[in-house]
Design a protein around this motif. Structure first.
Motif, PDB file in Angstrom:
ATOM      1  N   MET A 203       0.846  -1.193   0.000  1.00 35.08           N
ATOM      2  CA  MET A 203       0.000   0.000   0.000  1.00 35.08           C
ATOM      3  C   MET A 203       0.880   1.241   0.000  1.00 35.08           C
ATOM      4  N   SER A 204       0.416   2.249  -0.655  1.00 33.38           N
ATOM      5  CA  SER A 204       1.156   3.511  -0.744  1.00 33.38           C
ATOM      6  C   SER A 204       1.300   4.139   0.647  1.00 33.38           C
ATOM      7  N   GLN A 205       2.384   4.860   0.830  1.00 34.78           N
ATOM      8  CA  GLN A 205       2.615   5.531   2.104  1.00 34.78           C
ATOM      9  C   GLN A 205       2.139   6.984   2.074  1.00 34.78           C
ATOM     10  N   SER A 206       1.645   7.451   0.934  1.00 38.07           N
ATOM     11  CA  SER A 206       1.154   8.820   0.853  1.00 38.07           C
ATOM     12  C   SER A 206      -0.209   8.831   0.171  1.00 38.07           C
ATOM     13  N   THR A 207      -0.904   9.933   0.331  1.00 41.83           N
ATOM     14  CA  THR A 207      -2.232  10.070  -0.253  1.00 41.83           C
ATOM     15  C   THR A 207      -2.113  10.388  -1.733  1.00 41.83           C
ATOM     16  N   VAL A 208      -2.963   9.723  -2.523  1.00 37.73           N
ATOM     17  CA  VAL A 208      -2.923   9.863  -3.972  1.00 37.73           C
ATOM     18  C   VAL A 208      -4.336  10.104  -4.499  1.00 37.73           C
ATOM     19  N   PHE A 209      -4.449  11.020  -5.449  1.00 37.47           N
ATOM     20  CA  PHE A 209      -5.694  11.255  -6.189  1.00 37.47           C
ATOM     21  C   PHE A 209      -5.405  10.860  -7.629  1.00 37.47           C
ATOM     22  N   LEU A 210      -6.093   9.816  -8.115  1.00 36.23           N
ATOM     23  CA  LEU A 210      -5.861   9.310  -9.459  1.00 36.23           C
ATOM     24  C   LEU A 210      -6.942   9.794 -10.421  1.00 36.23           C
ATOM     25  N   TYR A 211      -6.516  10.193 -11.602  1.00 32.54           N
ATOM     26  CA  TYR A 211      -7.444  10.628 -12.643  1.00 32.54           C
ATOM     27  C   TYR A 211      -7.055   9.962 -13.953  1.00 32.54           C
ATOM     28  N   ASP A 212      -7.889  10.116 -14.977  1.00 31.27           N
ATOM     29  CA  ASP A 212      -7.651   9.513 -16.289  1.00 31.27           C
ATOM     30  C   ASP A 212      -6.718  10.402 -17.099  1.00 31.27           C
ATOM     31  N   GLY A 213      -5.465  10.003 -17.185  1.00 36.75           N
ATOM     32  CA  GLY A 213      -4.462  10.783 -17.900  1.00 36.75           C
ATOM     33  C   GLY A 213      -4.600  10.732 -19.409  1.00 36.75           C
ATOM     34  N   ASP A 214      -5.425   9.830 -19.925  1.00 41.49           N
ATOM     35  CA  ASP A 214      -5.663   9.762 -21.368  1.00 41.49           C
ATOM     36  C   ASP A 214      -6.798  10.675 -21.807  1.00 41.49           C
TER      37      ASP A 214
ATOM     38  N   SER B 212      -0.876  13.524  -3.860  1.00 40.83           N
ATOM     39  CA  SER B 212      -0.209  13.504  -5.160  1.00 40.83           C
ATOM     40  C   SER B 212      -1.296  13.294  -6.205  1.00 40.83           C
ATOM     41  N   VAL B 213      -1.475  14.252  -7.092  1.00 40.33           N
ATOM     42  CA  VAL B 213      -2.491  14.168  -8.147  1.00 40.33           C
ATOM     43  C   VAL B 213      -1.790  13.611  -9.379  1.00 40.33           C
ATOM     44  N   GLN B 214      -2.172  12.404  -9.779  1.00 40.72           N
ATOM     45  CA  GLN B 214      -1.446  11.746 -10.862  1.00 40.72           C
ATOM     46  C   GLN B 214      -2.366  10.899 -11.733  1.00 40.72           C
ATOM     47  N   PRO B 215      -1.983  10.717 -13.012  1.00 40.95           N
ATOM     48  CA  PRO B 215      -2.771   9.861 -13.901  1.00 40.95           C
ATOM     49  C   PRO B 215      -2.638   8.401 -13.482  1.00 40.95           C
ATOM     50  N   TRP B 216      -3.745   7.698 -13.501  1.00 44.13           N
ATOM     51  CA  TRP B 216      -3.694   6.308 -13.055  1.00 44.13           C
ATOM     52  C   TRP B 216      -2.909   5.420 -14.018  1.00 44.13           C
ATOM     53  N   GLN B 217      -2.828   5.818 -15.281  1.00 47.31           N
ATOM     54  CA  GLN B 217      -2.123   4.998 -16.269  1.00 47.31           C
ATOM     55  C   GLN B 217      -0.632   4.882 -15.967  1.00 47.31           C
TER      56      GLN B 217
ATOM     57  N   LEU C 278      -0.921   0.616  -9.712  1.00 47.05           N
ATOM     58  CA  LEU C 278      -2.257   0.379  -9.177  1.00 47.05           C
ATOM     59  C   LEU C 278      -2.279  -0.738  -8.148  1.00 47.05           C
ATOM     60  N   ALA C 279      -1.505  -1.795  -8.390  1.00 43.60           N
ATOM     61  CA  ALA C 279      -1.470  -2.918  -7.442  1.00 43.60           C
ATOM     62  C   ALA C 279      -0.973  -2.439  -6.076  1.00 43.60           C
ATOM     63  N   ALA C 280       0.081  -1.630  -6.076  1.00 43.50           N
ATOM     64  CA  ALA C 280       0.619  -1.107  -4.812  1.00 43.50           C
ATOM     65  C   ALA C 280      -0.382  -0.187  -4.128  1.00 43.50           C
ATOM     66  N   LEU C 281      -1.215   0.495  -4.921  1.00 36.38           N
ATOM     67  CA  LEU C 281      -2.213   1.410  -4.360  1.00 36.38           C
ATOM     68  C   LEU C 281      -3.493   0.692  -3.944  1.00 36.38           C
ATOM     69  N   GLY C 282      -3.647  -0.566  -4.380  1.00 38.00           N
ATOM     70  CA  GLY C 282      -4.814  -1.353  -3.988  1.00 38.00           C
ATOM     71  C   GLY C 282      -6.068  -1.071  -4.786  1.00 38.00           C
ATOM     72  N   VAL C 283      -5.914  -0.586  -6.020  1.00 38.42           N
ATOM     73  CA  VAL C 283      -7.060  -0.351  -6.893  1.00 38.42           C
ATOM     74  C   VAL C 283      -6.822  -1.053  -8.231  1.00 38.42           C
ATOM     75  N   THR C 284      -7.900  -1.230  -8.979  1.00 37.44           N
ATOM     76  CA  THR C 284      -7.805  -1.892 -10.275  1.00 37.44           C
ATOM     77  C   THR C 284      -7.940  -0.885 -11.410  1.00 37.44           C
ATOM     78  N   GLU C 285      -7.532  -1.317 -12.585  1.00 34.63           N
ATOM     79  CA  GLU C 285      -7.699  -0.490 -13.780  1.00 34.63           C
ATOM     80  C   GLU C 285      -9.177  -0.194 -14.013  1.00 34.63           C
ATOM     81  N   GLU C 286     -10.025  -1.178 -13.767  1.00 33.41           N
ATOM     82  CA  GLU C 286     -11.467  -0.995 -13.961  1.00 33.41           C
ATOM     83  C   GLU C 286     -12.025   0.078 -13.028  1.00 33.41           C
ATOM     84  N   GLN C 287     -11.571   0.082 -11.764  1.00 31.70           N
ATOM     85  CA  GLN C 287     -12.026   1.109 -10.825  1.00 31.70           C
ATOM     86  C   GLN C 287     -11.585   2.491 -11.288  1.00 31.70           C
ATOM     87  N   CYS C 288     -10.341   2.582 -11.743  1.00 32.90           N
ATOM     88  CA  CYS C 288      -9.805   3.873 -12.178  1.00 32.90           C
ATOM     89  C   CYS C 288     -10.437   4.343 -13.471  1.00 32.90           C
TER      90      CYS C 288
END
Length: 136
Positions: free
Chosen positions: A1-12, A32-37, A41-51
């Motif tokens: 799991m990530s050690q910092s807070t992340v906000f993922l968005y669609d970078g495409d 950290s505001v970053q594109p999910w692509q 994702l595995a380290a963050l505990g989310v899937t591509e489908e969720q993102c």
């Protein structure tokens, strides 16, 4: 799991990227505001489908939030003289606003290619974008 807070968005998606740029410029958040692509994702505990379905807020020790709930958490995390952003985040958490927020979020997501800065690629799912790239 990530050690910092992340906000993922669609970078495409150009519209999503414009919104993320706005957040970077205007909202002083510890996330950290970053594109999910380009994220692990595995380290963050989310899937591509969720993102692909919605923006994601991932913070250690908290359940992952998606869509308007993720946006509300991002706004509530604003630091410094950010009263307006925090107030908007709190408002987004109230039940009547929450009931409207998801349908509004889904409408924007379905129509993001029509929004300012949007492109035709914004209307495609990640699987469709990958298929389009492979065919090119």
């Amino acid at each position: 799991m990530s050690q910092s807070t992340v906000f993922l968005y669609d970078g495409d998606c150009a519209f999503c990227s414009k919104c993320a740029d706005f957040i970077d410029r205007r909202v002083d958040t510890p996330a950290s505001v970053q594109p999910w692509q380009w994220s692990d994702l595995a380290a963050l505990g989310v899937t591509e489908e969720q993102c692909d379905a919605a923006v994601q807020w991932i913070s250690p020790g908290q359940p992952t939030a998606a869509g308007p709930e993720a946006i509300a958490k991002l706004l509530r995390s604003a630091k410094g003289a950010a009263g307006l952003w925090k107030a908007a985040g709190v408002a987004l958490g109230f039940a009547p606003v929450r009931w409207i927020a998801w349908p509004a979020y889904r409408w924007v997501a379905r129509n993001r290619h029509r929004m300012p800065g949007g492109t035709a690629a914004c209307s495609l799912s990640q699987a469709q974008r990958e298929a389009q790239r492979a065919a090119a």
